[in-house]
Design an enzyme around this catalytic site. Structure first.
Site, PDB file in Angstrom:
ATOM      1  N   ASP A 484      14.682  -3.387 -96.938  1.00 27.21           N
ATOM      2  CA  ASP A 484      14.797  -4.220 -96.117  1.00 27.21           C
ATOM      3  C   ASP A 484      15.930  -3.177 -95.609  1.00 27.21           C
ATOM      4  O   ASP A 484      15.965  -2.269 -95.064  1.00 27.21           O
ATOM      5  CB  ASP A 484      16.486  -5.190 -97.017  1.00 27.21           C
ATOM      6  CG  ASP A 484      17.113  -6.202 -96.317  1.00 27.21           C
ATOM      7  OD1 ASP A 484      15.674  -6.883 -95.368  1.00 27.21           O
ATOM      8  OD2 ASP A 484      17.665  -6.440 -96.577  1.00 27.21           O
ATOM      9  N   ARG A 700      18.976  -3.560 -77.808  1.00 26.71           N
ATOM     10  CA  ARG A 700      19.042  -4.916 -77.890  1.00 26.71           C
ATOM     11  C   ARG A 700      18.573  -5.667 -77.055  1.00 26.71           C
ATOM     12  O   ARG A 700      20.360  -5.844 -76.196  1.00 26.71           O
ATOM     13  CB  ARG A 700      18.713  -6.007 -79.349  1.00 26.71           C
ATOM     14  CG  ARG A 700      18.970  -5.223 -80.037  1.00 26.71           C
ATOM     15  CD  ARG A 700      19.908  -5.190 -81.803  1.00 26.71           C
ATOM     16  NE  ARG A 700      19.228  -6.815 -81.937  1.00 26.71           N
ATOM     17  CZ  ARG A 700      19.722  -8.107 -82.852  1.00 26.71           C
ATOM     18  NH1 ARG A 700      19.582  -7.012 -83.948  1.00 26.71           N
ATOM     19  NH2 ARG A 700      18.644  -8.924 -82.910  1.00 26.71           N
ATOM     20  N   THR A 701      17.371  -6.216 -75.942  1.00 28.80           N
ATOM     21  CA  THR A 701      17.763  -6.608 -75.205  1.00 28.80           C
ATOM     22  C   THR A 701      17.345  -8.153 -75.364  1.00 28.80           C
ATOM     23  O   THR A 701      16.663  -8.598 -75.287  1.00 28.80           O
ATOM     24  CB  THR A 701      16.898  -5.934 -73.844  1.00 28.80           C
ATOM     25  OG1 THR A 701      15.638  -6.025 -74.196  1.00 28.80           O
ATOM     26  CG2 THR A 701      17.404  -4.470 -73.494  1.00 28.80           C
ATOM     27  N   ASP A 782      14.086 -10.299 -90.289  1.00 25.86           N
ATOM     28  CA  ASP A 782      13.933 -10.554 -88.879  1.00 25.86           C
ATOM     29  C   ASP A 782      12.979 -10.551 -87.932  1.00 25.86           C
ATOM     30  O   ASP A 782      11.472 -10.292 -88.649  1.00 25.86           O
ATOM     31  CB  ASP A 782      15.052  -9.466 -88.373  1.00 25.86           C
ATOM     32  CG  ASP A 782      16.726  -9.340 -88.478  1.00 25.86           C
ATOM     33  OD1 ASP A 782      16.963 -10.554 -88.931  1.00 25.86           O
ATOM     34  OD2 ASP A 782      17.223  -8.244 -88.221  1.00 25.86           O
TER      35      ASP A 782
END
Length: 1490
Positions: A484, A700-701, A782
């Site tokens: 995970d 992360r953008t 996700d």
């Protein structure tokens, strides 16, 4: 009802579609009686399962039969049970059957106790969950969906077994009006009060909740069943829930109340509101639910697709799932629609399996081979016994024997009885004590794992807890790890790092990793506080926790220009575009605000805006109160367009104080940029370039934008949006189309960069597992963009990889993309799995033929269409598989003038610009490893039987696999696919309840006791505190356990073959009468006492290398993956060795006494059966103990003590038991043979004859055909011998360890070395058939050790070879401790193990991977990477060491100038090369090469 009790009695569970009422849709009636049945007077309403769950394997009544069934799945247990029955037959018995029965029953009983103890932990967890507190509507309220209590209570003796689960709680029966004692529902809704502490509510337990119950939840309560939300305390008719136990995410999700029930604000109103809930059948889909709620008495809608008064559609946003937790909501009320095994979380949880290790499963086949051997021995004894029956004595006259040579029986009958007697006599060929020893050894191994201080996690005070002790050896054979992401690889803590506003980047990359003391970050925080104080007052700033650090932003704000307006717009979007809820944890400090959001990154965005000066203070129904630059402002929230995985964006519509309506949007750059208005090309290009740099750093953008709306446009859109929301048809598609109408013509504001903090040591652990040959698959719920960014930051994905992205909505599109991937890469990328030949020649599995995958394409092609060709695939992708959401991003990506840094559409994943088609322009890289990325929609089709082989064919060619948006059941299906089709050993690791099914499906399940509860831990086989501990658990304890168990089992089979077959050889000299060679007491005690400790010592204490070496050189782990230590070939090697030694013992002893002229004091000669049997017993015990000692890899005091203990017990039996029963036990042979010198001479002679061949084979293999383990062992010995000799012999300080070792006496020469005076053996050592590790090809080039040995400890601490951090420092390597005096050794081994990866990492840097995350290879000094190929320069003749940059010939596999390879040559070849270099001549292999 009987079926329910049967399931509870035998522990069976309902799964999948086998739900209540045959898996049909259901209707739950509230405050109204169901209609009368239409199929007869005795038709009953559907019976729903109780809310009691069970994850334990056993119940009280099923424990004994089920456990016995599991134990007697072992072929050996069945065999011993059969022999036990046979021994009670007088005609064939040879001993005492009661003693054999006691042994079998003891083993079964001890195993039963162990299994019961393990399962009791699961039962305790089930009891705790079932008896948790729940609150339901009571005080006479009747649940018409529930039978009366007397129907649920067990009767008679069943009360001793069953509890009255479901009998408590609400009242079941027939509705007869409002309950007495409850006030009537009247007055205005605003006057009503839920009175959560009033008498209208009844406290009960989770197990008593039934379908149809109205359940009250308060803040912090866990949801006991799947509930339809009826009412909530929030002013906007919504509540917030935390779903970390379902999907692993700690973010909050919003659940909405349908308008039909929003007016219910009191228990009286709930008791008077009559409605019916239509629900779909129980399913495993966590993210989907279809249903409707209708008010009874209202007219039904005329059309199914239209909305009408009294009927509202229900979706997943209206459903509270079992296991979720209510947060930031005072109270919420829901009606139970699914309970117990029919809840979605339980539908996704698999039944607790009974796992057996691979060695144990293989032992069944080996036991069968022993049965075959036993059958052959018994058959030969029966045939030859019948043939010799009644004949005169021949060679037996040499002995005084006590068997009959003639009876009244016929020869065939005698042979028949001899067969069964032989079966009992030779029973020890399959030792029953082996299983007892295995259980004891694995218990010790579990204890060592639990007590390992290097796997202790202090913050949570947790050790590694083995829960399934019988799987320790499987830890050393894992090839695939399924993990995970959220909470397992990451901390689920988001940190705002940088942003791009109008083309300018803000944010200093000051982190704790780059600045361990935090001085730089603290200085930036102080500077920001000073700048802010000069500009405005921000009481909401939490400066100590601020992560966005840049004073330039206040300089631009004070300038009050275009950039200042852009900064204000940017942070206004961050402060308003969200669904977060503010929370003041301490009322005495009202300015300290925390945020609870649907995602951690959303909370980080809002918190950063607060710290900068744009604080979101609170939400008052539809009013958003903020503090911007010290001034309070309020906005009216008009609409919220939620984020979905398909939309990849979220928006809010707000009304400013001046009345203007503004749409604020944030989302993935590929989506937002495609919706910007024209005329922003320069801004779009600058923002896109900044986002690419952010993504290259693993951040992360997101992109931000806004749009100003006029009243008429908003009103028209709102009407269309309301119609879409109220639709009873394809509501999701209609809502998506309505949202898309508004989210156009956006003004681009900028972009954000957020870091999802990984757990400590995750990148290094993943890099180490990859070097060990372990393939890591990440299965996460996700979205794809989030998972990909984490993949880059944790080394799962690297810039050098070629991503293969499969994102499709249908089966045909999924098939087309998988086939296209095979056409592009199958010819250039081989199968990496062990089953597919990925282990090379070391693994012994032949690689698949090139082009074999094309047959799979032909088989997988649809019947109605021919096999797809390359052009056809392209046409199909162009025509129907293009995602319109990527059109704008595709145009930008293909414009080379605007995107000069683009590599190609396949590897453009980091910016999420993933076109569905591949144009001819960008380059496709086929010379780099592959990484497969597949989303949940495509995975759903890829796991179907028609596409599963195709999906697996692509996946096994990839170095890493990343599956996104997967459900818990899909995780288990992926594990099952790999486990069954590849036949490999799989491990699953997770931390939440959504990982339980995956953990149970895998061969070994690892639960991380983190922040998401203990569901995964309770269902796991091993529980650890952090993901990084997986490295030590596998590479150290797993490898050791595998080696120990394999060695112990093989030696156990060997020693029993020696003992049993000795009885067979002796039958030659007793006319095949099945006479016992040894006294029966010796037969009974052989496994119990005389030879019990040495194999146990091998299984508990043996180790080939120190613990830290397994972590420093992870390639050593591959021997377990390739089954090199335990296989049928090695098994037969030990069996053949046992056959030879048994023959040697019997024949040496028999013929020694045959030709001896010695006599006893009584005048009789010594050729007595009892004397010969006594000598033979001593020889067998001595030989087997010494043999197991030779197989010991690490000699400590334990093995000699174990050997001496067995021999001492044998002597003690003869001296004590023999003295007590002189005439019975061996006829007093002990006192006769001990005084004979020939006895002691025969012991020594037998030991030499039996063990010398084995020793010679070991010597030849180690010197001529060494494994990587042998090489590393000699390196360690060379280092330590050199260090230990420097004090005694200062003259050797300038010499290398091999020079010193070879200049000393022979006893100090490393094992396998050839002394100086021997003839050169270089040609003999160049054996073309030598077997070596595929992954260690060139990984052990064994450069000269001198420079490392001469390095002082202080200089090691300053060397750049090993990066220094919290887990790697002097005395510790990636969390594993080692003696500080071995620091130079660790540095040297690290260089050998990571040399090739470091070369690859340097190549990646040359390709322009700026700032990309590099693994452990980046921690290596440059001098080690240069030692790849043999150089031609010769050293000075006076120099005793090889020059820097040159690799010694002692490599496991090294490259020559012509590209050919030579196998490892051992110390002898190294010494020969060194001798020739000193003599001034070139070595032979260099001469030949030139």
């Amino acid at each position: 009802m009987a079926a329910s009790w049967t399931r509870r009695l035998f522990g069976s569970k309902r799964r999948g579609a086998a739900a209540a009422d045959g898996g049909r849709e259901r209707t739950i009636y509230i405050n109204a009686n169901p209609p009368r049945p239409t199929h007869g007077p005795h038709t009953r309403h559907p019976q729903y399962p109780a809310n009691q769950i069970r994850t334990a394997k056993y119940t009280v009544l099923s424990f004994v039969p089920k456990n016995l069934f599991e134990q007697f799945r072992r072929a050996a247990n069945i065999y011993f049970l059969f022999l036990l029955i046979l021994q009670f037959i007088p005609a064939v018995t040879t001993g005492m059957p009661g003693l054999s029965a006691l042994a079998l029953f003891t083993i079964v009983f001890l195993t039963m106790l162990k299994d019961g103890y393990e399962d009791s932990k699961r039962s305790a967890s089930d009891k705790e969950a079932n008896r948790a507190r729940a609150v339901v509507l009571g005080q006479g309220w009747v649940n018409v969906n529930k039978p009366p209590a007397h129907m649920l209570r067990p009767r008679g003796l069943l009360r001793l077994v069953f509890s009255d689960s479901g009998a408590g709680g609400s009242v079941g029966g027939v509705h007869s009006g409002p309950p007495h004692g409850m006030p009537e529902a009247g007055g205005a809704a605003g006057d009503a009060h839920m009175d959560v502490d009033g008498s209208a509510w009844l406290a009960t337990e989770w197990r008593h909740v039934h379908v149809g119950d109205i359940v009250l939840l308060r803040d912090g309560d866990a949801v006991p069943a799947d509930l339809v939300l009826l009412a909530a305390s929030g002013g906007d008719d919504s509540c917030f829930v935390e779903t970390k136990n379902l999907d692993g995410e700690t973010n909050l999700k919003t659940k909405a109340v349908v308008p039909l029930t929003a007016h219910l604000r009191s228990p009286a109103q709930l008791a008077a509101f009559a409605c019916a809930i239509d629900a779909e059948p129980p399913s495993t889909q966590l993210y989907a639910f279809k249903g409707a709620i209708r008010r009874l008495g209202s007219p039904a809608p005329e059309e199914d697709g239209a909305s009408a008064a009294g009927r509202e559609p229900l979706g997943v946003d209206n459903l509270l799932l079992r296991g979720s937790v209510v947060r930031n909501t005072a109270w919420a009320v829901g009606a139970a629609v699914f309970t117990g095994d029919e809840t979605k979380i339980m539908m996704n949880a698999g039944e607790t399996p009974s796992k057996r290790s691979r060695i144990e499963r293989m032992m069944n086949y080996q036991v069968l081979t022993q049965f075959c051997l036993l059958f052959v021995l018994c058959l030969l004894s029966a045939v030859l016994g019948g043939a010799y029956y009644g004949r005169g004595a021949s060679f037996q006259a040499l002995f005084v024997v006590g068997f009959q040579t003639h009876t009244n029986q016929s020869a065939p009958l005698y042979g028949f009885l001899t067969f069964w007697t032989s079966l009992i006599l030779y029973q020890t060929v399959v030792p029953i004590s082996l299983y007892v020893t295995i259980e004891v050894v694995k218990s010790f191994q579990a204890y060592f794992i639990n007590q390992d201080i290097d796997m202790y996690y202090a913050p949570t005070d947790r050790r590694c807890v083995p829960k399934s002790w019988n799987l320790s050896d499987d830890l050393g054979q894992v090839e695939y790890v399924f993990s995970d992401k959220t909470g397992t690889l990451t901390q689920n803590v988001m940190v705002f790092r940088q942003c791009s506003v109008r083309g300018r980047v803000y944010g200093e990359l000051a982190s704790d990793e780059g600045d361990p003391s935090g001085a730089e970050a603290a200085g930036l925080r102080r500077a920001m506080d000073a700048k802010m104080a000069q500009f405005f007052d921000n009481p909401y700033r939490q400066g100590a926790a601020a992560t966005f650090l840049d004073t330039a932003i206040y300089d631009d704000l004070q300038a009050d220009g275009t950039q200042a307006r852009a900064v204000i717009e940017f942070f206004t979007v961050l402060a308003l575009c969200h669904t977060a809820v503010s929370h003041v944890p301490d009322a005495s400090r009202p300015h300290v605000i925390e945020y609870k959001a649907q995602s951690p990154d959303e909370a980080a965005l809002v918190a950063t805006a607060r710290d900068v000066g744009f604080a979101f203070v609170r939400r008052e129904r539809t009013r958003l109160v903020c503090s911007f630059l010290g001034h309070e402002q309020a906005y009216e929230q008009l609409a919220t367009l939620e984020f979905t995985s398909a939309r990849k964006r979220m928006s809010v519509v707000v009304r400013r104080a001046d009345g203007r309506i503004v749409l604020l949007c944030k989302g993935a750059d590929s989506v937002v940029l495609a919706r910007t208005k024209p005329g922003q090309e320069r801004l779009k290009q600058a923002t896109l370039d900044d986002l690419e740099r952010f993504a290259a750093r693993g951040l992360r953008t997101l992109c931000l934008g806004y749009r100003i709306l006029d009243e008429a446009e908003y009103a028209a859109w709102r009407a269309a949006y309301d119609r879409a929301v109220a639709s009873l048809g394809d509501r999701e598609a209609e809502v998506e189309r309505a949202c898309d109408l508004l989210e156009q013509q956006l003004q681009l504001v900028g972009g954000t960069a957020i870091e999802d903090k990984l757990q400590d040591g995750v990148p290094d652990t993943i890099a180490q597992l990859a070097l060990a040959g372990i393939k890591l698959w990440v299965l996460t719920g996700d979205k794809t963009e989030t998972a990909i960014n984490i993949g880059y930051s944790c080394n799962l994905l690297t810039p050098s990889m070629q991503p293969v992205v499969v994102a499709a909505d249908g089966a045909d599109a999924t098939r087309a993309q998988l086939e296209r991937a095979l056409l592009d890469f199958a010819d250039t990328h081989a199968d990496l799995s062990y089953a597919g030949g990925g282990g090379g020649r070391l693994a012994g599995v032949a690689a698949r033929k090139p082009g074999a995958w094309r047959r799979l394409l032909r088989r997988s092609a649809p019947v109605s269409a021919p096999a797809p060709a390359r052009d056809g695939l392209k046409d199909g992708l162009k025509d129907g598989l293009r995602d319109p959401a990527f059109d704008g991003a595709r145009r930008v990506a293909l414009d080379k003038s605007k995107r000069p840094g683009l590599r190609g559409v396949w590897d453009d994943v980091r910016t999420r610009n993933i076109p569905a088609e591949r144009p001819a322009g960008p380059r496709l890289r086929r010379d780099v490893p592959l990484a497969l990325v597949i989303d949940g929609a495509a995975l759903k089709h890829a796991l179907e039987p028609a596409l599963a082989p195709l999906f697996l064919e692509v996946a096994v060619r990839c170095r890493s696999v990343l599956c996104c948006r997967v459900s818990p059941l899909q995780k288990a299906l992926v594990v099952r696919l790999v486990k069954r089709h590849l036949g490999t050993l799989c491990l699953a690791v997770g931390d939440g309840a959504n990982d339980v099914s995956m953990i149970q499906e895998a061969d070994v399940g690892i639960g991380i006791s983190g922040e998401e509860g203990l569901q995964a831990v309770m269902a796991s086989d091993y529980a650890i505190g952090q993901f990084r501990f997986l490295q030590r658990l596998l590479l150290v304890h797993g490898r050791w356990s595998y080696l120990r168990i394999a060695s112990m089992v093989l030696n156990f089979f060997y020693k029993n073959v020696v003992f049993t077959v000795s009885l067979f050889w002796f039958q030659i000299y007793c006319q095949w009468s099945v006479s016992n060679f040894f006294d029966y007491a010796l037969v009974t005690l052989y496994n119990m006492l005389f030879t019990s400790l040495p194999p146990g010592a091998l299984g508990v204490f043996d180790q080939d290398l120190p613990a830290f070496v397994g972590v420093v050189v992870p390639q050593l782990y591959k021997r377990g993956i390739y089954k090199l230590e335990y296989s049928m070939a090695r098994f037969w090697t030990y069996i053949v060795d046992g056959l030879y030694q048994s023959a040697a013992v019997v024949f040496l002893v028999v013929y020694a006494y045959r030709f001896s002229g010695s006599a006893q004091r009584s005048g009789l000669d010594t050729s007595d059966k009892d004397d010969v049997g006594t000598v033979g017993a001593f020889c067998v015990v001595l030989v087997t103990n010494l043999y197991m000692g030779l197989n010991n890899r690490n000699w400590t005091w334990v093995m000699p003590v174990a050997q001496l203990f067995g021999l001492a017990l044998l002597l003690g039996v003869f001296f004590i038991y023999g003295a007590m029963f002189d005439d019975v036990f061996s006829a007093g042979a002990g006192k006769r043979v001990f005084v004979q010198p020939s006895f002691w001479f025969l012991l020594a002679l037998t030991a030499v004859v039996c063990l010398l061949p084995h020793y010679v084979v070991k010597f030849v293999r180690s010197a001529w055909y060494p494994t990587d383990t042998d090489v590393v062992h000699e390196i360690i010995k060379g280092f330590r011998s050199h260090q230990g000799s420097r004090a005694k012999h200062p003259s050797v300080a300038a010499a290398g360890p091999l020079d010193y070792a070879m200049s000393r006496a022979g006893k100090e020469v490393p094992f396998g070395a050839v002394p100086e005076h021997r003839r050169p053996l270089a040609r003999r050592h160049r054996h073309p058939g030598a077997v070596h590790s595929h992954a260690m090809d060139g990984a052990i080039p064994l450069n000269d050790l001198g420079p490392y040995l001469h390095t002082a400890e202080s200089s090691f601490r300053s060397t750049p070879a090993l990066a220094t951090d919290a887990l790697t420092r002097p005395g510790m390597y990636q969390g594993t401790r080692y003696p500080e005096q071995d620091a130079a050794l660790v540095q040297y081994l690290h260089g050998l193990a990571h040399m090739h990866d470091d070369v690859a990492a340097s190549a990646e840097g040359e390709d322009g991977a700026d700032g990309a995350a590099s693994g452990a290879a980046g921690k290596l000094e440059r001098s080690v990477r240069q030692d790849v190929a043999m150089q031609a320069e010769l050293p000075d003749s006076n120099n005793n060491t090889l020059p820097p940059g040159r690799v010694s010939a002692r490599s496991s596999m090294y490259n020559l100038d012509d590209g050919t390879l030579l196998p490892h040559t051992g110390y002898a070849f190294a010494h020969e090369e060194r001798r020739q270099l000193r003599a001034g001549s070139k070595p032979r292999h260099i001469q030949k090469r030139r």
